[in-house]
Write an enzyme that holds these catalytic residues in place. Structure first.
Site, PDB file in Angstrom:
ATOM      1  N   LYS A   1       6.650   7.352   1.608  1.00  0.00           N
ATOM      2  CA  LYS A   1       5.816   7.816   2.723  1.00  0.00           C
ATOM      3  C   LYS A   1       6.598   8.575   3.800  1.00  0.00           C
ATOM      4  O   LYS A   1       6.055   9.447   4.456  1.00  0.00           O
ATOM      5  CB  LYS A   1       5.079   6.624   3.347  1.00  0.00           C
TER       6      LYS A   1
ATOM      7  N   ASP B   1      -4.922   6.511   6.584  1.00  0.00           N
ATOM      8  CA  ASP B   1      -5.263   5.073   6.643  1.00  0.00           C
ATOM      9  C   ASP B   1      -6.028   4.708   7.922  1.00  0.00           C
ATOM     10  O   ASP B   1      -7.009   3.974   7.880  1.00  0.00           O
ATOM     11  CB  ASP B   1      -3.989   4.218   6.580  1.00  0.00           C
TER      12      ASP B   1
HETATM   13  P1  NAP Z   1       4.512  -4.552   6.471  1.00  0.00           P
HETATM   14  O1  NAP Z   1       4.917  -3.171   6.877  1.00  0.00           O
HETATM   15  O2  NAP Z   1       5.414  -5.381   5.636  1.00  0.00           O
HETATM   16  O3  NAP Z   1       4.168  -5.368   7.824  1.00  0.00           O
HETATM   17  C1  NAP Z   1       3.760  -6.694   7.757  1.00  0.00           C
HETATM   18  C2  NAP Z   1       3.529  -7.214   9.164  1.00  0.00           C
HETATM   19  O4  NAP Z   1       3.068  -8.572   9.037  1.00  0.00           O
HETATM   20  C3  NAP Z   1       4.786  -7.271  10.028  1.00  0.00           C
HETATM   21  O5  NAP Z   1       4.435  -6.941  11.353  1.00  0.00           O
HETATM   22  C4  NAP Z   1       5.224  -8.741   9.930  1.00  0.00           C
HETATM   23  O6  NAP Z   1       5.828  -9.211  11.110  1.00  0.00           O
HETATM   24  C5  NAP Z   1       3.901  -9.440   9.775  1.00  0.00           C
HETATM   25  N1  NAP Z   1       4.053 -10.696   9.023  1.00  0.00           N
HETATM   26  C6  NAP Z   1       4.288 -10.837   7.699  1.00  0.00           C
HETATM   27  N2  NAP Z   1       4.334 -12.138   7.362  1.00  0.00           N
HETATM   28  C7  NAP Z   1       4.149 -12.840   8.512  1.00  0.00           C
HETATM   29  C8  NAP Z   1       4.118 -14.225   8.814  1.00  0.00           C
HETATM   30  N3  NAP Z   1       4.277 -15.145   7.871  1.00  0.00           N
HETATM   31  N4  NAP Z   1       3.897 -14.590  10.087  1.00  0.00           N
HETATM   32  C9  NAP Z   1       3.731 -13.653  11.067  1.00  0.00           C
HETATM   33  N5  NAP Z   1       3.759 -12.316  10.834  1.00  0.00           N
HETATM   34  C10 NAP Z   1       3.965 -11.912   9.568  1.00  0.00           C
HETATM   35  O7  NAP Z   1       3.127  -4.513   5.685  1.00  0.00           O
HETATM   36  P2  NAP Z   1       1.977  -3.385   5.734  1.00  0.00           P
HETATM   37  O8  NAP Z   1       2.254  -2.343   4.757  1.00  0.00           O
HETATM   38  O9  NAP Z   1       1.744  -3.018   7.148  1.00  0.00           O
HETATM   39  O10 NAP Z   1       0.738  -4.221   5.159  1.00  0.00           O
HETATM   40  C11 NAP Z   1       0.174  -5.271   5.917  1.00  0.00           C
HETATM   41  C12 NAP Z   1      -1.114  -5.747   5.232  1.00  0.00           C
HETATM   42  O11 NAP Z   1      -2.059  -4.689   5.203  1.00  0.00           O
HETATM   43  C13 NAP Z   1      -0.906  -6.184   3.788  1.00  0.00           C
HETATM   44  O12 NAP Z   1      -1.703  -7.305   3.564  1.00  0.00           O
HETATM   45  C14 NAP Z   1      -1.430  -5.016   2.990  1.00  0.00           C
HETATM   46  O13 NAP Z   1      -1.960  -5.413   1.741  1.00  0.00           O
HETATM   47  C15 NAP Z   1      -2.530  -4.514   3.882  1.00  0.00           C
HETATM   48  N6  NAP Z   1      -2.834  -3.086   3.683  1.00  0.00           N
HETATM   49  C16 NAP Z   1      -4.113  -2.740   3.401  1.00  0.00           C
HETATM   50  C17 NAP Z   1      -4.445  -1.423   3.234  1.00  0.00           C
HETATM   51  C18 NAP Z   1      -5.871  -1.057   2.926  1.00  0.00           C
HETATM   52  O14 NAP Z   1      -6.141   0.105   2.608  1.00  0.00           O
HETATM   53  N7  NAP Z   1      -6.809  -1.982   3.033  1.00  0.00           N
HETATM   54  C19 NAP Z   1      -3.464  -0.427   3.366  1.00  0.00           C
HETATM   55  C20 NAP Z   1      -2.152  -0.817   3.672  1.00  0.00           C
HETATM   56  C21 NAP Z   1      -1.844  -2.152   3.820  1.00  0.00           C
HETATM   57  P3  NAP Z   1       7.342  -8.807  11.534  1.00  0.00           P
HETATM   58  O15 NAP Z   1       7.220  -7.445  12.157  1.00  0.00           O
HETATM   59  O16 NAP Z   1       7.698  -9.876  12.502  1.00  0.00           O
HETATM   60  O17 NAP Z   1       8.142  -8.833  10.266  1.00  0.00           O
END
Ligand code: NAP
Length: 284
Positions: A75, A111
């Site tokens: 990305k 997104d």
């Molecule tokens: P990412 O970049 O890895 O970010 C994850 C975020 O969640 C970070 O801010 C992290 O906090 C926090 N986190 C993870 N585990 C945690 C825990 N146990 N306790 C507290 N905070 C926690 O992931 P992403 O790509 O943004 O994706 C996030 C979610 O969105 C996923 O479930 C993904 O499947 C979903 N998603 C959906 C779509 C859609 O089209 N529907 C598109 C993209 C993503 P820290 O900053 O403290 O590490």
């Protein structure tokens, strides 16, 4: 691809670059859309190893592909391979879609628009004038923060365990964004889980990102997770009678924006939603 589709030398090609890419739901969603609207196109998975996003974009140029979706880990790298990026992609430093504009290849990030459009289309909820809390500060959260800020949410509050990442995300809604705490969830109109807490087949499958009993009765609770369709958070919110939305909405509506950029044809959102649901269901 429908069973009666004939692939010819004129069939337009689109696809998703990523590594790995075999899990992507995008082929199911876009091929259903091509078939529904009668565009002679096919959408495929394109496994592109890390560091080779530039070659993939060069292939799009060479072969005249209609468009590309971009997923991890490309990305960021795609930004320097296209001719220009949209303001949204530039501010997020992330491209999830490449489209053609004249002779140029343009990188965009759809997104956030997908989230806002999905909320409007499926729940009839407009973001303008409403307060929004986003839990999480990763790539998905940043896209949502940027989009709801641009859509004139009255407040955009980022709640994340790592403060520095929350600050970076909140800055993407420059007029109304700020870092908050779980206490802020008591008073907002829309709450969005943008963490993986609740995602099936992970060690966080049973986790709740926050206690839903604290949000107001009128609040809308959104989860960006689409597998399972009802996360523990959404089950708890529905038990309280709150309006909810899962991640299929953002998934489909971000694809719809890309489809329209590639084809100039209105995306058949219902068909795309049904295709996404079938593809998710076939995995369960
Ligand atoms: P990412 O970049 O890895 O970010 C994850 C975020 O969640 C970070 O801010 C992290 O906090 C926090 N986190 C993870 N585990 C945690 C825990 N146990 N306790 C507290 N905070 C926690 O992931 P992403 O790509 O943004 O994706 C996030 C979610 O969105 C996923 O479930 C993904 O499947 C979903 N998603 C959906 C779509 C859609 O089209 N529907 C598109 C993209 C993503 P820290 O900053 O403290 O590490």
């Amino acid at each position: 691809m429908s069973s009666d589709q004939v692939i010819t030398a004129a069939t337009a090609i689109a696809g998703v670059i990523g590594w790995p890419v075999g899990h992507s739901l995008s082929p199911a969603i876009h091929n259903a859309a091509f078939a529904e609207v009668g565009v002679d196109g096919i959408y495929v998975g394109l496994p592109v190893p890390p560091g080779q996003a530039g070659d993939a974009v060069a292939s799009m140029r060479l072969f005249g592909w209609l468009g590309l979706s971009v997923t991890m880990p490309h990305k960021f790298d795609v930004m320097s391979a296209v001719d220009r990026v949209t303001d949204t992609a530039g501010q997020l430093a992330s491209v999830n879609c490449v489209f053609r504009e004249g002779d140029e290849l343009v990188g965009d990030s759809t997104d956030g628009a997908g989230f806002v459009n999905g909320l409007r289309a499926e729940l009839g909820v407009e973001v303008a004038g409403r307060s929004v809390a986003v839990v999480g500060a990763g790539g998905a959260a940043r896209a949502v923060v940027h989009a709801v800020g641009a859509a004139e949410a009255s407040d955009v509050i980022v709640v994340n365990r790592t403060l520095q990442r929350a600050e970076i995300a909140a800055a993407l809604a420059p007029a109304t964004g700020r870092v908050g705490t779980v206490e802020d969830l008591r008073s907002v109109d829309i709450v969005v889980n943008a963490t993986p807490m609740g995602m099936a087949d992970t060690d966080q499958a049973a986790a709740l990102p926050f206690d839903v009993s604290i949000v107001q009765d009128e609040a809308v609770v959104c989860d960006l997770i689409y597998h399972p369709s009802a996360t523990p958070l959404l089950v708890a919110a529905q038990a309280r009678g709150l309006r909810t939305q899962n991640g299929v909405s953002m998934l489909v509506h971000q694809a719809a924006v890309a489809f329209e950029l590639w084809t100039g044809v209105a995306a058949p959102v219902e068909t795309m939603t049904a295709a996404a649901a079938r593809a998710i269901g076939s995995r369960s």
